[in-house]
Design an enzyme around this catalytic site. Sequence first.
Site, PDB file in Angstrom:
ATOM      1  N   ILE A 162       0.828  -1.204   0.000  1.00 32.64           N
ATOM      2  CA  ILE A 162       0.000   0.000   0.000  1.00 32.64           C
ATOM      3  C   ILE A 162       0.862   1.253   0.000  1.00 32.64           C
ATOM      4  CG2 ILE A 162      -1.727   1.299   1.292  1.00 32.64           C
ATOM      5  CD1 ILE A 162      -2.701  -1.444   2.398  1.00 32.64           C
ATOM      6  N   ASP A 200      10.710   2.428   6.209  1.00 30.90           N
ATOM      7  CA  ASP A 200      10.336   1.027   6.396  1.00 30.90           C
ATOM      8  C   ASP A 200      11.619   0.263   6.712  1.00 30.90           C
ATOM      9  OD1 ASP A 200       9.569  -1.677   6.225  1.00 30.90           O
ATOM     10  OD2 ASP A 200       7.949  -1.185   4.835  1.00 30.90           O
ATOM     11  N   ASP A 220      -9.010   6.448   8.429  1.00 31.95           N
ATOM     12  CA  ASP A 220      -9.865   5.356   7.969  1.00 31.95           C
ATOM     13  C   ASP A 220      -9.784   4.187   8.940  1.00 31.95           C
ATOM     14  OD1 ASP A 220     -11.673   4.147   6.125  1.00 31.95           O
ATOM     15  OD2 ASP A 220     -10.035   2.938   5.327  1.00 31.95           O
ATOM     16  N   GLU A 263     -13.961   0.007  16.540  1.00 29.21           N
ATOM     17  CA  GLU A 263     -14.817  -0.061  15.361  1.00 29.21           C
ATOM     18  C   GLU A 263     -15.889  -1.136  15.571  1.00 29.21           C
ATOM     19  OE1 GLU A 263     -12.150  -0.810  12.124  1.00 29.21           O
ATOM     20  OE2 GLU A 263     -11.129   1.107  12.314  1.00 29.21           O
ATOM     21  N   ALA A 293      -4.302   2.510   8.197  1.00 31.61           N
ATOM     22  CA  ALA A 293      -3.744   1.213   8.587  1.00 31.61           C
ATOM     23  C   ALA A 293      -4.563   0.595   9.712  1.00 31.61           C
ATOM     24  CB  ALA A 293      -2.278   1.384   8.984  1.00 31.61           C
ATOM     25  N   ARG A 294      -4.140   0.807  10.940  1.00 29.69           N
ATOM     26  CA  ARG A 294      -4.821   0.273  12.106  1.00 29.69           C
ATOM     27  C   ARG A 294      -4.884   1.338  13.192  1.00 29.69           C
ATOM     28  NH1 ARG A 294      -6.381  -2.916   8.991  1.00 29.69           N
ATOM     29  NH2 ARG A 294      -6.343  -5.191   9.106  1.00 29.69           N
ATOM     30  N   HIS A 315     -13.577   2.738   7.971  1.00 30.40           N
ATOM     31  CA  HIS A 315     -12.636   1.706   7.546  1.00 30.40           C
ATOM     32  C   HIS A 315     -13.055   1.108   6.196  1.00 30.40           C
ATOM     33  CE1 HIS A 315      -9.326  -0.931   9.490  1.00 30.40           C
ATOM     34  NE2 HIS A 315      -9.099  -0.765   8.205  1.00 30.40           N
ATOM     35  N   ILE A 316     -13.118   1.975   5.199  1.00 37.65           N
ATOM     36  CA  ILE A 316     -13.620   1.567   3.874  1.00 37.65           C
ATOM     37  C   ILE A 316     -12.521   1.571   2.812  1.00 37.65           C
ATOM     38  CG2 ILE A 316     -16.046   2.114   4.233  1.00 37.65           C
ATOM     39  CD1 ILE A 316     -13.714   4.565   2.472  1.00 37.65           C
ATOM     40  N   GLY A 317     -11.273   1.736   3.232  1.00 38.61           N
ATOM     41  CA  GLY A 317     -10.190   1.839   2.269  1.00 38.61           C
ATOM     42  C   GLY A 317     -10.112   0.680   1.297  1.00 38.61           C
TER      43      GLY A 317
END
Length: 331
Positions: A143, A162, A247, A252, A222-223, A271-273
Site C-alpha cells: 500500500i 520502512d 480510515d 470499530e 492502517a490500524r 474503515h472503507i479503504g
Amino acid sequence: MYEGRKLLEDADHTIIDGRGFETADVLADMKEHQPDAMIVRITSITREVIEANPNLKVIVRHGAGFDTLDVEACHEHGVQALYAPVANSTSVAETALLLILECSRNVTVLHNTWVQDYYRAKLKVRKNTLSGKTIGIIGCGNIGSRLAVRALAMEMNVLAYDPYKPAKAFPNGVEVVRNLDRIFKESDYVSVHTPSTSVTKNMIDRKRLAMMKSTAFLINTARGACVVEEDLYEACKSGVIAGAGLDAICKEPVDPANPLLTLDNVIIYPHIGGNTIEAAHRASYFAAMGIKEVYEGKEPTWPIHNVDYVNAPVYTDTKKPSTKPIGMFDF
C-alpha cells in the site's frame, strides 16, 4: 464475489455461506458444518473458533490485514493461514490520497460553511496545494509503495520509512529514510501504512505528534492501534497539528461518544479503504486461489508467517531521488 466462488465450485468444492459477522456466528458455523476451509473478511477468528473444528485445514483472510486472526493458534493446530495482501492495496492507497486531498482543502469546514457564508468558505477557509508539499510514508509495502507513486504524480516530495525493506526495493523518486523522527519533523502529511504489531502499537503518541509541523496532517488508513487516540485528539484540538484523516480508529464500529467526532479538522471514514467493488472481486479471487493451491498440494502464494518484529533484521541503507524537490515557484 462471482470469480472466487466459481473458482472453488469448478474445483468441486462445496461452499457454505456464513450466518453472520460476529465471532459467535462463525463459532456456530464451525460446530455445525465442520468445514475444511474458511474465507474470512472482518470477523475476529479466535483460538476458540479454530479449536472448535478439528477438520479445518486452511483459513484465508479476505484482504491484507490479519491482526484479527489468531495465527499462532492456526499454526499450533496445523491450519494453513493465508491472506491476500495485494487485493485491496490500490484501493487503500487511493483512500489515503483522498484523505490527503480532503484535508488539504479543509472539506469538513467548507461543507459546514459555504451555504450559510459563501464568501468566508471561498476566501477565508484554509486550503492548500499538494504540489511541492512533503509526504512522509511510514511502512512502504504494497500500500505505501502505491501511495508513494501516486504522491509523486501529484508532484509531492516523498519520504518513506520502512526498516524491514532494502532501499533498492522502494519506488524510484522516493527518499528512503531510516530515522523515523525525520518523517514527523519534515512532512506536511504523515501517512501510516503499517500492520498492528508490538512495535507499531501506540507508535504515534503525544511525543511524536509534537514533532510535527503545526500545519501538518496525520493520515491513518492502517490500524487504529498505531495511534494513541487521546493524544491525537488533544493535538488536533489544541492546534499542535492541523488535523487528521482517519480510515482506522481504535474502536470499530465507532463509539458515538468518541471526542474525535466533535472536531471539524478530523475526517473519519468507517474503515472503507479496501472496500471498493474492484478490491472485493480481487480479494475473492485471490482468497479462493489460496484454498485451491493448498488442496492441489502447491506452495501457497501468500502464506501468513509469524514475524518477530522486535528482533527482525533491519536495513540501514538509504536512497535519494535524482531530481530536486519541487518548489512553490517552480513552473
